[in-house]
Design a protein around this motif. Structure first.
Motif: not given
Length: 103
Positions: A69-96
């Motif tokens: 269950e924790n592995d699934a949560y961690d995976y989901d959270l990483k997918q969200i951050y990867q998506t935010l990184y891909n769509l993010g502004t330069e500042e967002t990508r740097k922050h991530i």
């Protein structure tokens, strides 16, 4: 025009808005309606994983690192951050990148 608009995202509250003053946001992204729908779906999946970890937490003998269950949560959270990184502004990508959550 690529059909992308600016959105503001709070990972903690799982909110996505198009006006910066609506929430205390963490990240600014540029996305199409389809990309926003996908991000919203990822937040929903993370909610489901979060609920599963809540029930697991009631079992004190189960170790975190041996918990699907924790592995699934961690995976989901990483997918969200990867998506935010891909769509993010330069500042967002740097922050991530500085958060070191994608390595």
């Amino acid at each position: 025009m690529d059909g992308k608009k600016t959105y503001y995202v709070s990972v903690g509250s799982k909110e996505i808005v198009d006006e910066a003053d609506e929430i205390n946001f963490d990240f600014e992204i540029k996305a199409t309606d389809e990309e926003i729908d996908k991000l919203a779906e990822l937040f929903e999946v993370m909610d489901e994983s979060d609920e599963a970890t809540h029930f697991r937490a009631l079992l004190p003998f189960k170790e975190y690192h041996k918990d699907k269950e924790n592995d699934a949560y961690d995976y989901d959270l990483k997918q969200i951050y990867q998506t935010l990184y891909n769509l993010g502004t330069e500042e967002t990508r740097k922050h991530i990148e500085e958060m070191n959550v994608l390595n």
